[in-house]
Design a protein around this motif. Structure first.
Motif, PDB file in Angstrom:
ATOM      1  N   SER A  96       0.812  -1.218   0.000  1.00  0.00           N
ATOM      2  CA  SER A  96       0.000   0.000   0.000  1.00  0.00           C
ATOM      3  C   SER A  96       0.849   1.272   0.000  1.00  0.00           C
ATOM      4  CB  SER A  96      -0.939   0.013   1.200  1.00  0.00           C
ATOM      5  OG  SER A  96      -0.215   0.077   2.411  1.00  0.00           O
ATOM      6  N   GLY A  97       2.074   1.215   0.528  1.00  0.00           N
ATOM      7  CA  GLY A  97       2.941   2.392   0.560  1.00  0.00           C
ATOM      8  C   GLY A  97       3.240   2.945  -0.826  1.00  0.00           C
ATOM      9  N   PRO A  98       3.773   2.119  -1.744  1.00  0.00           N
ATOM     10  CA  PRO A  98       4.035   2.624  -3.100  1.00  0.00           C
ATOM     11  C   PRO A  98       2.767   3.046  -3.840  1.00  0.00           C
ATOM     12  CG  PRO A  98       5.261   0.608  -2.732  1.00  0.00           C
ATOM     13  CD  PRO A  98       4.356   0.795  -1.554  1.00  0.00           C
ATOM     14  N   ILE A  99       1.659   2.345  -3.604  1.00  0.00           N
ATOM     15  CA  ILE A  99       0.413   2.703  -4.292  1.00  0.00           C
ATOM     16  C   ILE A  99      -0.045   4.085  -3.846  1.00  0.00           C
ATOM     17  CG2 ILE A  99      -2.033   2.131  -4.510  1.00  0.00           C
ATOM     18  CD1 ILE A  99      -1.154  -0.842  -4.340  1.00  0.00           C
ATOM     19  N   VAL A 100      -0.054   4.324  -2.544  1.00  0.00           N
ATOM     20  CA  VAL A 100      -0.472   5.624  -2.021  1.00  0.00           C
ATOM     21  C   VAL A 100       0.493   6.712  -2.494  1.00  0.00           C
ATOM     22  CG1 VAL A 100      -0.769   6.975   0.094  1.00  0.00           C
ATOM     23  CG2 VAL A 100      -1.706   4.668  -0.054  1.00  0.00           C
ATOM     24  N   MET A 101       1.781   6.418  -2.506  1.00  0.00           N
ATOM     25  CA  MET A 101       2.775   7.385  -2.974  1.00  0.00           C
ATOM     26  C   MET A 101       2.552   7.719  -4.444  1.00  0.00           C
ATOM     27  SD  MET A 101       5.257   9.124  -1.906  1.00  0.00           S
ATOM     28  CE  MET A 101       6.730   9.945  -2.368  1.00  0.00           C
ATOM     29  N   TRP A 102       2.261   6.706  -5.270  1.00  0.00           N
ATOM     30  CA  TRP A 102       2.002   6.936  -6.690  1.00  0.00           C
ATOM     31  C   TRP A 102       0.770   7.809  -6.877  1.00  0.00           C
ATOM     32  CZ3 TRP A 102      -1.966   6.200 -10.100  1.00  0.00           C
ATOM     33  CH2 TRP A 102      -1.646   6.387 -11.435  1.00  0.00           C
ATOM     34  N   VAL A 103      -0.296   7.504  -6.133  1.00  0.00           N
ATOM     35  CA  VAL A 103      -1.530   8.289  -6.250  1.00  0.00           C
ATOM     36  C   VAL A 103      -1.279   9.742  -5.859  1.00  0.00           C
ATOM     37  CG1 VAL A 103      -3.849   8.601  -5.278  1.00  0.00           C
ATOM     38  CG2 VAL A 103      -3.094   6.337  -5.991  1.00  0.00           C
ATOM     39  N   LEU A 104      -0.542   9.962  -4.773  1.00  0.00           N
ATOM     40  CA  LEU A 104      -0.245  11.334  -4.346  1.00  0.00           C
ATOM     41  C   LEU A 104       0.582  12.077  -5.392  1.00  0.00           C
ATOM     42  CD1 LEU A 104       0.515  10.819  -0.544  1.00  0.00           C
ATOM     43  CD2 LEU A 104      -1.488  11.907  -1.563  1.00  0.00           C
ATOM     44  N   CYS A 105       1.606  11.419  -5.930  1.00  0.00           N
ATOM     45  CA  CYS A 105       2.433  12.046  -6.973  1.00  0.00           C
ATOM     46  C   CYS A 105       1.593  12.351  -8.209  1.00  0.00           C
ATOM     47  CB  CYS A 105       3.597  11.149  -7.360  1.00  0.00           C
ATOM     48  SG  CYS A 105       4.858  10.992  -6.119  1.00  0.00           S
ATOM     49  N   PHE A 106       0.785  11.374  -8.627  1.00  0.00           N
ATOM     50  CA  PHE A 106      -0.035  11.540  -9.826  1.00  0.00           C
ATOM     51  C   PHE A 106      -1.028  12.685  -9.660  1.00  0.00           C
ATOM     52  CE2 PHE A 106      -3.853  10.376 -12.316  1.00  0.00           C
ATOM     53  CZ  PHE A 106      -3.303  10.464 -13.579  1.00  0.00           C
ATOM     54  N   LEU A 107      -1.734  12.712  -8.526  1.00  0.00           N
ATOM     55  CA  LEU A 107      -2.710  13.774  -8.299  1.00  0.00           C
ATOM     56  C   LEU A 107      -2.052  15.143  -8.218  1.00  0.00           C
ATOM     57  CD1 LEU A 107      -5.184  12.076  -5.799  1.00  0.00           C
ATOM     58  CD2 LEU A 107      -5.518  12.528  -8.242  1.00  0.00           C
ATOM     59  N   THR A 108      -0.864  15.207  -7.642  1.00  0.00           N
ATOM     60  CA  THR A 108      -0.132  16.473  -7.585  1.00  0.00           C
ATOM     61  C   THR A 108       0.227  16.957  -8.979  1.00  0.00           C
ATOM     62  OG1 THR A 108       0.761  15.878  -5.423  1.00  0.00           O
ATOM     63  CG2 THR A 108       1.899  17.617  -6.630  1.00  0.00           C
ATOM     64  N   LEU A 109       0.726  16.052  -9.822  1.00  0.00           N
ATOM     65  CA  LEU A 109       1.092  16.438 -11.182  1.00  0.00           C
ATOM     66  C   LEU A 109      -0.133  16.832 -12.002  1.00  0.00           C
ATOM     67  CD1 LEU A 109       3.811  13.753 -11.894  1.00  0.00           C
ATOM     68  CD2 LEU A 109       4.172  16.200 -11.650  1.00  0.00           C
ATOM     69  N   VAL A 110      -1.217  16.086 -11.855  1.00  0.00           N
ATOM     70  CA  VAL A 110      -2.445  16.416 -12.601  1.00  0.00           C
ATOM     71  C   VAL A 110      -3.006  17.755 -12.140  1.00  0.00           C
ATOM     72  CG1 VAL A 110      -4.842  15.702 -12.964  1.00  0.00           C
ATOM     73  CG2 VAL A 110      -3.016  14.045 -13.186  1.00  0.00           C
ATOM     74  N   THR A 111      -2.953  18.014 -10.847  1.00  0.00           N
ATOM     75  CA  THR A 111      -3.418  19.308 -10.335  1.00  0.00           C
ATOM     76  C   THR A 111      -2.566  20.443 -10.904  1.00  0.00           C
ATOM     77  OG1 THR A 111      -4.163  18.241  -8.297  1.00  0.00           O
ATOM     78  CG2 THR A 111      -3.878  20.627  -8.239  1.00  0.00           C
ATOM     79  N   GLY A 112      -1.261  20.230 -10.991  1.00  0.00           N
ATOM     80  CA  GLY A 112      -0.381  21.224 -11.588  1.00  0.00           C
ATOM     81  C   GLY A 112      -0.679  21.446 -13.065  1.00  0.00           C
ATOM     82  N   ILE A 113      -0.945  20.351 -13.782  1.00  0.00           N
ATOM     83  CA  ILE A 113      -1.298  20.487 -15.207  1.00  0.00           C
ATOM     84  C   ILE A 113      -2.603  21.276 -15.352  1.00  0.00           C
ATOM     85  CG2 ILE A 113      -2.089  19.189 -17.224  1.00  0.00           C
ATOM     86  CD1 ILE A 113      -0.079  16.981 -16.381  1.00  0.00           C
ATOM     87  N   LYS A 114      -3.576  20.944 -14.529  1.00  0.00           N
ATOM     88  CA  LYS A 114      -4.867  21.633 -14.579  1.00  0.00           C
ATOM     89  C   LYS A 114      -4.720  23.118 -14.230  1.00  0.00           C
ATOM     90  CE  LYS A 114      -9.348  22.072 -14.677  1.00  0.00           C
ATOM     91  NZ  LYS A 114      -9.983  22.317 -15.940  1.00  0.00           N
ATOM     92  N   ALA A 115      -3.897  23.417 -13.243  1.00  0.00           N
ATOM     93  CA  ALA A 115      -3.717  24.809 -12.825  1.00  0.00           C
ATOM     94  C   ALA A 115      -3.016  25.637 -13.898  1.00  0.00           C
ATOM     95  CB  ALA A 115      -2.924  24.858 -11.522  1.00  0.00           C
ATOM     96  N   LEU A 116      -2.098  25.008 -14.628  1.00  0.00           N
ATOM     97  CA  LEU A 116      -1.318  25.756 -15.624  1.00  0.00           C
ATOM     98  C   LEU A 116      -1.942  25.734 -17.018  1.00  0.00           C
ATOM     99  CD1 LEU A 116       2.249  24.684 -14.552  1.00  0.00           C
ATOM    100  CD2 LEU A 116       1.116  26.860 -14.141  1.00  0.00           C
ATOM    101  N   TRP A 117      -2.893  24.861 -17.255  1.00  0.00           N
ATOM    102  CA  TRP A 117      -3.444  24.751 -18.613  1.00  0.00           C
ATOM    103  C   TRP A 117      -4.496  25.772 -18.826  1.00  0.00           C
ATOM    104  CZ3 TRP A 117      -1.432  22.680 -22.705  1.00  0.00           C
ATOM    105  CH2 TRP A 117      -2.205  22.541 -23.849  1.00  0.00           C
TER     106      TRP A 117
END
Length: 121
Positions: free
Chosen positions: A100-121
């Motif tokens: 569960s550690g890597p899965i949660v870490m991946w989700v957090l990284c992914f959501l952070t990057l997607v939020t950044g893409i959404k904010a800048l697009w």
């Protein structure tokens, strides 16, 4: 325990480490291969279909940004695991260990990057 039992355990641990390493790098190679094939098809169709180019231009963040965010998140989690060992996260009173550690870490990284893409697009 006898000497034979110790040898069996040592061989088993070695096999587990080799299998984990193979699975990690095998998944990276598989993703790179699938991504390369997709990219070739993606670029190839862009030369022939004008409507595809219009849709791609209008939705570039969704077509390219989201898949790259997923691959970037995977790369970060794999690199973190390789450098520091098992990923364990403890936040908000929750503890994530094991798979569960890597899965949660991946989700957090992914959501952070997607939020950044959404904010800048």
């Amino acid at each position: 325990m006898t000497e034979i039992d110790h040898q069996i355990i040592k061989r088993g641990e070695s096999l587990v480490r080799k299998t984990q390493l193979f699975m990690r790098w095998g998944s990276v190679v598989a993703l790179a291969t699938i991504g390369s094939v997709f990219l070739v098809l993606f670029v190839g169709s862009a030369f022939y279909d004008k409507r595809f180019n219009e849709i791609l231009y209008d939705h570039l963040a969704a077509a390219i940004g989201i898949p790259l965010a997923a691959l970037t998140s995977l790369t970060l989690v794999l690199a973190l695991e390789q450098v520091s060992g098992d990923v364990e996260i403890e936040a908000w009173g929750l503890k994530f260990k094991g798979a569960s550690g890597p899965i949660v870490m991946w989700v957090l990284c992914f959501l952070t990057l997607v939020t950044g893409i959404k904010a800048l697009w």
